[in-house]
Design a protein around this motif. Structure first.
Motif, PDB file in Angstrom:
ATOM      1  N   LEU A 100       0.824  -1.213   0.000  1.00  0.00           N
ATOM      2  CA  LEU A 100       0.000   0.000   0.000  1.00  0.00           C
ATOM      3  C   LEU A 100       0.854   1.258   0.000  1.00  0.00           C
ATOM      4  O   LEU A 100       0.588   2.208  -0.741  1.00  0.00           O
ATOM      5  N   VAL A 101       1.873   1.277   0.847  1.00  0.00           N
ATOM      6  CA  VAL A 101       2.710   2.474   0.952  1.00  0.00           C
ATOM      7  C   VAL A 101       3.470   2.722  -0.348  1.00  0.00           C
ATOM      8  O   VAL A 101       3.567   3.866  -0.825  1.00  0.00           O
ATOM      9  N   LEU A 105       3.412   6.058  -3.056  1.00  0.00           N
ATOM     10  CA  LEU A 105       4.588   6.799  -3.486  1.00  0.00           C
ATOM     11  C   LEU A 105       4.667   6.938  -5.003  1.00  0.00           C
ATOM     12  O   LEU A 105       5.529   7.665  -5.512  1.00  0.00           O
ATOM     13  N   GLU A 106       3.771   6.258  -5.716  1.00  0.00           N
ATOM     14  CA  GLU A 106       3.782   6.326  -7.180  1.00  0.00           C
ATOM     15  C   GLU A 106       3.064   7.583  -7.656  1.00  0.00           C
ATOM     16  O   GLU A 106       2.028   7.968  -7.125  1.00  0.00           O
ATOM     17  N   GLY A 173      -1.747   7.222   6.512  1.00  0.00           N
ATOM     18  CA  GLY A 173      -2.176   8.595   6.755  1.00  0.00           C
ATOM     19  C   GLY A 173      -1.061   9.621   6.666  1.00  0.00           C
ATOM     20  O   GLY A 173      -1.137  10.590   5.891  1.00  0.00           O
ATOM     21  N   ASN A 174       0.000   9.431   7.414  1.00  0.00           N
ATOM     22  CA  ASN A 174       1.077  10.406   7.443  1.00  0.00           C
ATOM     23  C   ASN A 174       1.815  10.476   6.113  1.00  0.00           C
ATOM     24  O   ASN A 174       2.176  11.563   5.643  1.00  0.00           O
ATOM     25  N   ILE A 175       2.026   9.328   5.489  1.00  0.00           N
ATOM     26  CA  ILE A 175       2.744   9.305   4.211  1.00  0.00           C
ATOM     27  C   ILE A 175       1.928   9.970   3.114  1.00  0.00           C
ATOM     28  O   ILE A 175       2.451  10.742   2.304  1.00  0.00           O
ATOM     29  N   LEU A 176       0.617   9.708   3.089  1.00  0.00           N
ATOM     30  CA  LEU A 176      -0.236  10.340   2.085  1.00  0.00           C
ATOM     31  C   LEU A 176      -0.246  11.852   2.262  1.00  0.00           C
ATOM     32  O   LEU A 176      -0.138  12.606   1.289  1.00  0.00           O
ATOM     33  N   GLU A 191      13.504   4.246   4.836  1.00  0.00           N
ATOM     34  CA  GLU A 191      12.581   4.968   5.714  1.00  0.00           C
ATOM     35  C   GLU A 191      11.204   4.325   5.707  1.00  0.00           C
ATOM     36  O   GLU A 191      10.550   4.201   6.757  1.00  0.00           O
ATOM     37  N   VAL A 192      10.748   3.940   4.529  1.00  0.00           N
ATOM     38  CA  VAL A 192       9.424   3.314   4.405  1.00  0.00           C
ATOM     39  C   VAL A 192       9.376   2.012   5.190  1.00  0.00           C
ATOM     40  O   VAL A 192       8.421   1.751   5.944  1.00  0.00           O
ATOM     41  N   GLU A 193      10.380   1.186   5.031  1.00  0.00           N
ATOM     42  CA  GLU A 193      10.399  -0.103   5.722  1.00  0.00           C
ATOM     43  C   GLU A 193      10.473   0.063   7.236  1.00  0.00           C
ATOM     44  O   GLU A 193       9.838  -0.677   7.983  1.00  0.00           O
TER      45      GLU A 193
END
Length: 213
Positions: A100-101, A105-106, A173-176, A191-193
């Motif tokens: 999902l994350v 990012l795309e 939420g925070n990444i979006l 960072e994502v992992e």
């Protein structure tokens, strides 16, 4: 307008159609939905206005097709990940979250979200379709997974639907928000992992079965 049935389209037609989708996705990111014209899309993709009308009808139909294809691709990946019911919940949830994350990012996914944020009130039927085939489907898929894992004794989740909503909100939420407000700031996969790992650990701290005494 509903996208043309691909079963009736030959290889060249599918290639033209994909070129239009790719051009539209790039332009929606660069210029926004409202400022992107059909002429812009055709100039970048090649082809003709007649081809665009044949496949999509108009700019909204083109966006709908882009949104539906992007959502279907994400859901297909989630289905493949959760087909392995034997994997430990930590592995299953981590793979689900990372998929999902990475999708968030795309550029194409962000293009869809940005258009819906700015134009959702004007195209409510498309916005509703997005929630139905995107977030709601992902939530239902995760809820079913949590329920099966609880039945198997691997987890202890009393309200799978609420837990699924909470987990997805925690990982996206925070990444979006960051991608929408600070699009130029990239996140490394490290960072994502790390972010996902912490979220999964936090979720599982309250979802694992109580140890027997």
């Amino acid at each position: 307008m509903i996208d043309k049935d691909l079963s009736t389209v030959g290889p060249r037609g599918r290639a033209r159609r994909q070129a239009l989708l790719d051009a539209a996705a790039a332009l929606f990111v660069e210029k926004g939905f409202e400022k992107t014209t059909l002429t812009d899309i055709i100039s970048r993709a090649g082809g003709s206005r007649a081809t665009l009308y044949e496949h999509f009808g108009d700019k909204e139909g083109l966006f709908r097709a882009m949104m539906e294809e992007n959502s279907a691709r994400i859901q297909k990946g989630l289905a493949a990940i959760q087909a392995d019911e034997q994997a430990p919940p930590e592995d299953g949830l981590t793979r689900f979250a990372l998929h999902l994350v990475r999708a968030l990012l795309e550029d194409r996914t962000i293009a869809v979200v940005r258009v819906l944020v700015s134009e959702g009130g004007r195209i409510p039927d498309i916005a509703e379709s997005f929630f139905r085939i995107g977030p709601e489907t992902a939530q239902r898929r995760l809820s079913d997974y949590l329920e099966r894992q609880t039945t198997a004794g691997a987890l202890r989740v009393g309200e799978p639907e609420a837990a699924a909503r909470g987990f997805i909100g925690m990982i996206t939420g925070n990444i979006l928000l960051r991608r929408l407000i600070l699009p130029e700031q990239s996140l490394s996969m490290e960072e994502v992992e790390r972010y996902v790992g912490r979220a999964v650990a936090l979720f599982l701290s309250g979802a694992r079965p109580m140890p027997e005494r």
